[in-house]
Design a protein around this motif. Structure first.
Motif, PDB file in Angstrom:
ATOM      1  N   ASP A  65       0.933  -1.006   0.144  1.00 16.32           N
ATOM      2  CA  ASP A  65       0.084   0.482   0.087  1.00 16.32           C
ATOM      3  C   ASP A  65       1.004   0.820  -0.230  1.00 16.32           C
ATOM      4  O   ASP A  65      -0.058   2.044   0.252  1.00 16.32           O
ATOM      5  N   MET A  66       1.928   0.951  -0.297  1.00 20.65           N
ATOM      6  CA  MET A  66       2.734   1.690  -0.241  1.00 20.65           C
ATOM      7  C   MET A  66       3.903   2.477  -1.554  1.00 20.65           C
ATOM      8  O   MET A  66       4.585   1.267  -1.948  1.00 20.65           O
ATOM      9  N   MET A  70       8.038   7.382  -2.561  1.00 20.09           N
ATOM     10  CA  MET A  70       7.857   7.347  -1.486  1.00 20.09           C
ATOM     11  C   MET A  70       8.526   6.142   0.069  1.00 20.09           C
ATOM     12  O   MET A  70       9.242   7.034   0.854  1.00 20.09           O
ATOM     13  N   ARG A 153      -2.250   6.027   5.905  1.00 18.24           N
ATOM     14  CA  ARG A 153      -2.450   6.822   4.562  1.00 18.24           C
ATOM     15  C   ARG A 153      -1.352   7.781   4.517  1.00 18.24           C
ATOM     16  O   ARG A 153      -1.486   8.154   2.466  1.00 18.24           O
ATOM     17  N   LEU A 154      -0.053   7.455   4.634  1.00 15.09           N
ATOM     18  CA  LEU A 154       1.313   7.534   3.862  1.00 15.09           C
ATOM     19  C   LEU A 154       1.798   7.288   2.395  1.00 15.09           C
ATOM     20  O   LEU A 154       1.379   7.518   1.416  1.00 15.09           O
ATOM     21  N   ALA A 156      -1.144   4.672   0.977  1.00 19.58           N
ATOM     22  CA  ALA A 156      -2.675   5.390   0.273  1.00 19.58           C
ATOM     23  C   ALA A 156      -2.140   7.226  -0.993  1.00 19.58           C
ATOM     24  O   ALA A 156      -2.553   7.469  -2.083  1.00 19.58           O
ATOM     25  N   PHE A 157      -0.941   7.847  -0.258  1.00 16.05           N
ATOM     26  CA  PHE A 157      -1.013   9.408  -0.215  1.00 16.05           C
ATOM     27  C   PHE A 157      -0.505   9.253  -1.651  1.00 16.05           C
ATOM     28  O   PHE A 157       0.070   9.535  -2.794  1.00 16.05           O
ATOM     29  N   SER A 158       1.260   7.992  -1.341  1.00 14.50           N
ATOM     30  CA  SER A 158       2.206   8.181  -2.650  1.00 14.50           C
ATOM     31  C   SER A 158       1.559   7.175  -3.711  1.00 14.50           C
ATOM     32  O   SER A 158       1.764   7.292  -5.247  1.00 14.50           O
ATOM     33  N   ALA A 160      -1.568   7.657  -5.036  1.00 13.29           N
ATOM     34  CA  ALA A 160      -2.827   7.869  -5.918  1.00 13.29           C
ATOM     35  C   ALA A 160      -1.833   9.926  -6.455  1.00 13.29           C
ATOM     36  O   ALA A 160      -2.217  10.513  -6.929  1.00 13.29           O
ATOM     37  N   HIS A 161      -0.485  10.338  -5.803  1.00 15.31           N
ATOM     38  CA  HIS A 161       0.334  11.185  -6.154  1.00 15.31           C
ATOM     39  C   HIS A 161       1.765  10.426  -6.703  1.00 15.31           C
ATOM     40  O   HIS A 161       2.567  10.250  -5.661  1.00 15.31           O
ATOM     41  N   ARG A 162       1.615  10.041  -7.609  1.00 12.24           N
ATOM     42  CA  ARG A 162       2.966   9.671  -8.196  1.00 12.24           C
ATOM     43  C   ARG A 162       3.636  10.750  -8.726  1.00 12.24           C
ATOM     44  O   ARG A 162       3.233  11.185 -10.566  1.00 12.24           O
TER      45      ARG A 162
END
Length: 167
Positions: A65-66, A70, A153-154, A156-158, A160-162
Motif C-alpha cells: 500500500d506504499m 515514498m 495514509r502515507l 495511500a497518498f503515495s 495517488a500522487h506519483r
C-alpha cells in the motif's frame, strides 16, 4: 514476536556491515587529515547506500500500500535525521579538543572521533529501526491493517500522487 526477533537480528547484521563500511571509510579519511565531521558525513553517506539496498531486500517487507518512491523518501528523510544525530554526537564528543587537534593531537582526535562514532551508531541504529519499522515495514500476514495509521495514509497518498511517472 518471533518475526520481530528475526527482523532485529537481520537489521543487526546489515547494521554491522554498514558500520564496518562507515567506520572504515571514516578512518581512511581521518588518516588523510580530513575534518572529522566531513569524514563522518562522507562515510555515513557511503554506508547508507549499502544500508538501503540491504535493508529493503533482507530486513523489511515492502508495503503493497506504499509506492516505492515514498519508501525511498521515507528512508532517506529518516537517514538525513540520523546523519544530523550522528554529526551532533561526533561534534559533542570532540568539541573539547583544541582547534588544531586534527594535526597536533591526531591520535587523540581519531580516538575521540571513533568513540563518538560508536555512540552515534547505537543511537542512530535505534532511531532507524523504530522509524523504518513504523513507516516502511508491511504488517504481518493475516494481521488486520489499521486503515487510520499514519503509514497506511502515507502509502495511500503515495499511490495517488506519483511524481514524474515513478512507480
Amino acid at each position: 514476536m518471533r518475526k520481530l526477533i528475526e527482523q532485529v537480528a537481520k537489521f543487526g547484521v546489515v547494521g554491522i556491515i554498514a558500520f564496518l563500511i562507515d567506520i572504515g571509510v571514516m578512518n581512511i579519511l581521518l588518516h588523510l587529515h580530513l575534518n572529522n565531521l566531513l569524514a563522518s558525513t562522507a562515510s555515513f553517506l557511503i554506508s547508507l547506500a549499502f544500508n538501503y539496498l540491504a535493508s529493503m531486500k533482507y530486513v523489511f517487507t515492502h508495503r503493497d500500500d506504499m509506492a516505492r518512491w515514498m519508501e525511498i523518501v521515507v528512508f532517506f528523510v529518516s537517514a538525513a535525521i540520523g546523519l544530523g544525530i550522528n554529526e551532533v554526537i561526533i561534534w559533542a564528543g570532540t568539541s573539547m579538543l583544541p582547534a588544531d587537534a586534527a594535526v597536533s593531537m591526531h591520535a587523540k582526535y581519531v580516538l575521540y572521533t571513533n568513540a563518538s562514532k560508536i555512540v552515534s551508531t547505537v543511537v542512530v541504529a535505534i532511531w532507524n529501526f523504530i522509524i523504518r519499522k513504523w513507516l516502511l515495514d508491511a504488517p504481518a500476514p493475516g494481521k488486520p491493517k489499521n486503515e487510520r495509521s499514519f503509514a497506511r495514509r502515507l502509502g495511500a497518498f503515495s499511490l495517488a500522487h506519483r511524481p514524474f511517472g515513478w512507480q
